[in-house]
Design a protein around this motif. Structure first.
Motif, PDB file in Angstrom:
ATOM      1  N   ALA A  95     -10.626  -3.402 -18.342  1.00  0.00           N
ATOM      2  CA  ALA A  95     -10.835  -1.881 -17.912  1.00  0.00           C
ATOM      3  C   ALA A  95     -12.077  -1.116 -18.056  1.00  0.00           C
ATOM      4  O   ALA A  95     -12.216  -0.279 -17.268  1.00  0.00           O
ATOM      5  CB  ALA A  95      -9.502  -1.274 -18.552  1.00  0.00           C
ATOM      6  N   TYR A  96     -12.902  -1.618 -18.958  1.00  0.00           N
ATOM      7  CA  TYR A  96     -14.050  -0.845 -19.111  1.00  0.00           C
ATOM      8  C   TYR A  96     -15.137  -1.193 -18.337  1.00  0.00           C
ATOM      9  O   TYR A  96     -16.083  -2.068 -18.574  1.00  0.00           O
ATOM     10  CB  TYR A  96     -14.657  -1.202 -20.475  1.00  0.00           C
ATOM     11  N   ALA A  97     -14.961  -0.902 -16.887  1.00  0.00           N
ATOM     12  CA  ALA A  97     -15.579  -1.246 -15.658  1.00  0.00           C
ATOM     13  C   ALA A  97     -15.473  -0.476 -14.617  1.00  0.00           C
ATOM     14  O   ALA A  97     -14.315   0.136 -14.400  1.00  0.00           O
ATOM     15  CB  ALA A  97     -15.438  -2.679 -15.602  1.00  0.00           C
ATOM     16  N   GLU A  98     -16.502  -0.612 -13.544  1.00  0.00           N
ATOM     17  CA  GLU A  98     -16.163   0.211 -12.511  1.00  0.00           C
ATOM     18  C   GLU A  98     -15.047  -0.243 -11.568  1.00  0.00           C
ATOM     19  O   GLU A  98     -14.522   0.474 -10.776  1.00  0.00           O
ATOM     20  CB  GLU A  98     -17.507   0.249 -11.702  1.00  0.00           C
ATOM     21  N   PHE A  99     -14.892  -1.726 -11.605  1.00  0.00           N
ATOM     22  CA  PHE A  99     -13.897  -1.982 -10.929  1.00  0.00           C
ATOM     23  C   PHE A  99     -13.002  -3.297 -11.680  1.00  0.00           C
ATOM     24  O   PHE A  99     -13.372  -3.795 -12.808  1.00  0.00           O
ATOM     25  CB  PHE A  99     -14.557  -3.113  -9.686  1.00  0.00           C
ATOM     26  N   ALA A 100     -11.878  -3.324 -11.645  1.00  0.00           N
ATOM     27  CA  ALA A 100     -10.928  -4.427 -12.343  1.00  0.00           C
ATOM     28  C   ALA A 100     -10.012  -5.170 -11.557  1.00  0.00           C
ATOM     29  O   ALA A 100      -9.562  -4.315 -10.656  1.00  0.00           O
ATOM     30  CB  ALA A 100     -10.101  -3.724 -13.457  1.00  0.00           C
ATOM     31  N   LEU A 101     -10.064  -6.605 -11.764  1.00  0.00           N
ATOM     32  CA  LEU A 101      -8.956  -7.320 -11.154  1.00  0.00           C
ATOM     33  C   LEU A 101      -7.558  -7.157 -11.769  1.00  0.00           C
ATOM     34  O   LEU A 101      -7.488  -7.355 -12.851  1.00  0.00           O
ATOM     35  CB  LEU A 101      -9.347  -8.596 -11.078  1.00  0.00           C
ATOM     36  N   CYS A 102      -6.458  -7.015 -10.890  1.00  0.00           N
ATOM     37  CA  CYS A 102      -5.088  -7.100 -11.565  1.00  0.00           C
ATOM     38  C   CYS A 102      -4.162  -7.951 -10.759  1.00  0.00           C
ATOM     39  O   CYS A 102      -4.444  -8.116  -9.591  1.00  0.00           O
ATOM     40  CB  CYS A 102      -4.614  -5.527 -11.562  1.00  0.00           C
ATOM     41  N   LYS A 103      -3.470  -8.122 -11.321  1.00  0.00           N
ATOM     42  CA  LYS A 103      -1.996  -8.849 -10.746  1.00  0.00           C
ATOM     43  C   LYS A 103      -1.263  -7.776 -10.191  1.00  0.00           C
ATOM     44  O   LYS A 103      -0.952  -6.550 -10.847  1.00  0.00           O
ATOM     45  CB  LYS A 103      -1.180  -9.548 -11.764  1.00  0.00           C
ATOM     46  N   PRO A 104      -0.564  -7.803  -9.007  1.00  0.00           N
ATOM     47  CA  PRO A 104       0.369  -6.630  -8.427  1.00  0.00           C
ATOM     48  C   PRO A 104       1.178  -5.952  -9.293  1.00  0.00           C
ATOM     49  O   PRO A 104       1.368  -4.682  -9.591  1.00  0.00           O
ATOM     50  CB  PRO A 104       1.074  -7.170  -7.219  1.00  0.00           C
ATOM     51  N   ASP A 105       1.709  -7.052 -10.429  1.00  0.00           N
ATOM     52  CA  ASP A 105       2.968  -6.188 -11.393  1.00  0.00           C
ATOM     53  C   ASP A 105       1.945  -5.761 -12.403  1.00  0.00           C
ATOM     54  O   ASP A 105       2.776  -4.987 -13.382  1.00  0.00           O
ATOM     55  CB  ASP A 105       3.808  -7.346 -11.758  1.00  0.00           C
ATOM     56  N   GLN A 106       0.662  -5.758 -12.735  1.00  0.00           N
ATOM     57  CA  GLN A 106       0.247  -4.877 -13.742  1.00  0.00           C
ATOM     58  C   GLN A 106      -0.199  -3.415 -13.130  1.00  0.00           C
ATOM     59  O   GLN A 106      -0.896  -2.700 -13.784  1.00  0.00           O
ATOM     60  CB  GLN A 106      -1.044  -5.403 -14.211  1.00  0.00           C
ATOM     61  N   LEU A 107       0.243  -3.183 -11.876  1.00  0.00           N
ATOM     62  CA  LEU A 107      -0.238  -2.106 -11.338  1.00  0.00           C
ATOM     63  C   LEU A 107       1.196  -0.940 -11.038  1.00  0.00           C
ATOM     64  O   LEU A 107       2.169  -1.474 -10.612  1.00  0.00           O
ATOM     65  CB  LEU A 107      -0.684  -2.075 -10.087  1.00  0.00           C
ATOM     66  N   GLN A 108       1.133   0.432 -11.454  1.00  0.00           N
ATOM     67  CA  GLN A 108       2.277   1.256 -11.274  1.00  0.00           C
ATOM     68  C   GLN A 108       1.659   2.577 -10.621  1.00  0.00           C
ATOM     69  O   GLN A 108       0.334   2.786 -10.902  1.00  0.00           O
ATOM     70  CB  GLN A 108       2.773   1.717 -12.709  1.00  0.00           C
ATOM     71  N   PRO A 109       2.415   3.053  -9.694  1.00  0.00           N
ATOM     72  CA  PRO A 109       1.953   4.374  -9.088  1.00  0.00           C
ATOM     73  C   PRO A 109       1.535   5.433 -10.057  1.00  0.00           C
ATOM     74  O   PRO A 109       2.237   5.779 -10.936  1.00  0.00           O
ATOM     75  CB  PRO A 109       2.926   4.681  -8.088  1.00  0.00           C
ATOM     76  N   LEU A 110       0.535   6.083  -9.706  1.00  0.00           N
ATOM     77  CA  LEU A 110       0.112   7.280 -10.555  1.00  0.00           C
ATOM     78  C   LEU A 110       0.419   8.518  -9.903  1.00  0.00           C
ATOM     79  O   LEU A 110      -0.079   8.900  -8.648  1.00  0.00           O
ATOM     80  CB  LEU A 110      -1.344   7.283 -10.862  1.00  0.00           C
ATOM     81  N   PRO A 111       1.389   9.314 -10.154  1.00  0.00           N
ATOM     82  CA  PRO A 111       2.070  10.419  -9.434  1.00  0.00           C
ATOM     83  C   PRO A 111       0.855  11.447  -9.347  1.00  0.00           C
ATOM     84  O   PRO A 111      -0.130  11.488 -10.266  1.00  0.00           O
ATOM     85  CB  PRO A 111       3.041  11.023 -10.437  1.00  0.00           C
ATOM     86  N   GLU A 112       0.961  12.171  -8.350  1.00  0.00           N
ATOM     87  CA  GLU A 112      -0.274  12.999  -7.928  1.00  0.00           C
ATOM     88  C   GLU A 112      -0.495  14.026  -8.882  1.00  0.00           C
ATOM     89  O   GLU A 112      -1.739  14.573  -9.372  1.00  0.00           O
ATOM     90  CB  GLU A 112       0.313  13.878  -6.620  1.00  0.00           C
ATOM     91  N   ARG A 113       0.452  14.593  -9.926  1.00  0.00           N
ATOM     92  CA  ARG A 113       0.354  15.475 -11.025  1.00  0.00           C
ATOM     93  C   ARG A 113      -0.321  15.173 -12.112  1.00  0.00           C
ATOM     94  O   ARG A 113      -0.939  15.862 -12.933  1.00  0.00           O
ATOM     95  CB  ARG A 113       1.631  16.311 -11.423  1.00  0.00           C
TER      96      ARG A 113
END
Ligand code: NAP
Length: 321
Positions: A95-113
């Motif tokens: 994660a300490y980078a400008e871009f990171a590769l992930c599996k889809p199940d490593q991502l969760q939606p970040l609410p707007e607030r």
């Protein structure tokens, strides 16, 4: 892209800012543009080579908590769309980078607030606190909990979860600023874990009854005494420990009490689904508000690793690529 690379285990100075190729996602992978990366204590244990079987292969890019936007989606990577705001529960490339590769199940939606900086302080602290409080200690509304080390990432998360469900919260911090912060977060009583006799003051705050649940951030220092502060059938959850400790088993027997321990990386899949659902609800309804104590540029990763092990925590330390 810029990324922090570790070529040998060691002190914070082994965290080097380097120019590396932007990774390309495979068909079941997703590339995210990192807007903020969270710094967790275990990043420092890994960097120093002290994380046993979970030490990474060298060289590697540290970090598992990040927030940003979806940049590129592999052909078989499912429902994710370019531009979506997301936070990570882990990454493939660091994660300490400008871009990171992930599996889809490593991502969760970040609410707007929730800002990207806050998003980088979600998964490890909030999932650990939720699992400790509800899945392991089975804390119930009306019970009294002690967050022993409440001013850092996991501690603030624990206060917010606890307040959301009607637990009474006592918290500790080691500085005036830390005490102020945990008071603002809703701890009903705050004590300084560096003051003499503070444990007696905690017991007095429960009118001598003791604590139903203790979340312990530094078990090697506190566990022995924690057992003496528990109520009948009280539970201590060991969240953090940096050494050995002596306990008196009779303290447990007298209270029919239990010592539990959490390890976030071994959370079963069903329990993780529950954590994610609770997180989405809490982030959307505002009961969960990650606190960013400091934002540092990516190049200051060594400074961030020094600071996170020093006294004076104030929520999360976040790196901005
Ligand atoms: P953090 O942000 O660095 O916070 C550390 C906390 O510990 C601060 O509140 C600090 O308070 C407090 N502390 C310092 N000395 C203490 C003492 N003598 N007694 C009680 N608390 C004390 O770290 P974090 O992210 O909250 O993580 C806390 C611990 O849990 C770390 O050891 C971490 O490795 C561990 N952890 C474990 C898991 C797991 O799966 N088991 C997951 C996440 C984290 P002051 O700075 O105000 O003194």
């Amino acid at each position: 892209m810029k990324a922090i690379r570790v070529h040998q285990f060691g002190g914070p100075e082994v965290l080097q800012l380097q120019e590396v190729e932007v990774p390309r996602p495979g068909s079941d992978e997703v590339l995210i543009r990192v807007k903020a990366a969270g710094v967790n204590p275990y990043d420092t244990y890994m960097r120093s080579g002290a994380y046993g079987a979970r030490n990474p292969n060298l060289p590697y890019t540290p970090g598992s908590d990040a927030a940003g936007t979806v940049e590129e989606v592999g052909a078989a990577a499912g429902h994710l769309k370019t531009g979506m705001r997301v936070y990570t529960t882990g990454t493939l490339s660091g994660a300490y980078a400008e871009f990171a590769l992930c599996k889809p199940d490593q991502l969760q939606p970040l609410p707007e607030r929730i800002t990207y900086g806050q998003g980088a302080g979600i998964y490890v602290p909030y999932a650990t606190a939720y699992r400790s409080l509800f899945q392991l200690a089975n804390a119930k509304p009306g019970e009294t909990i002690l967050v022993h080390g409440a001013s850092g990432g996991v501690g603030i998360a624990a206060i917010q979860w606890a307040r959301a469900v009607g637990l009474k919260v006592i918290g500790t911090a080691g500085t005036e600023k830390g005490m102020q912060l945990i008071r603002e977060q809703g701890a009903e009583h705050c004590f300084n874990h560096r003051a003499p006799d503070y444990q007696q003051k905690i017991l007095d705050a429960t009118a001598g009854r003791g604590l139903d649940v203790i979340l312990e951030m530094l078990a090697n220092v506190n566990l022995g005494h924690d057992l003496k502060m528990l109520a009948h059938r009280g539970r201590v959850v060991v969240v953090g420990s940096r050494g050995d400790v002596q306990i008196t088993p009779r303290d447990l027997m007298a209270r029919e009490a239990r010592i539990l321990a959490v390890f976030l990386w071994s959370i079963p899949a069903d329990d993780a689904i529950e954590v994610h659902a609770a997180l989405q609800a809490g982030l959307k309804n505002g009961s969960l508000q990650p606190i960013v104590g400091s934002e540092l540029p990516l190049a200051s990763a060594p400074e961030a690793h020094r600071r996170i092990l020093e006294p004076g925590a104030l929520g999360k330390i976040v790196l901005i690529p």
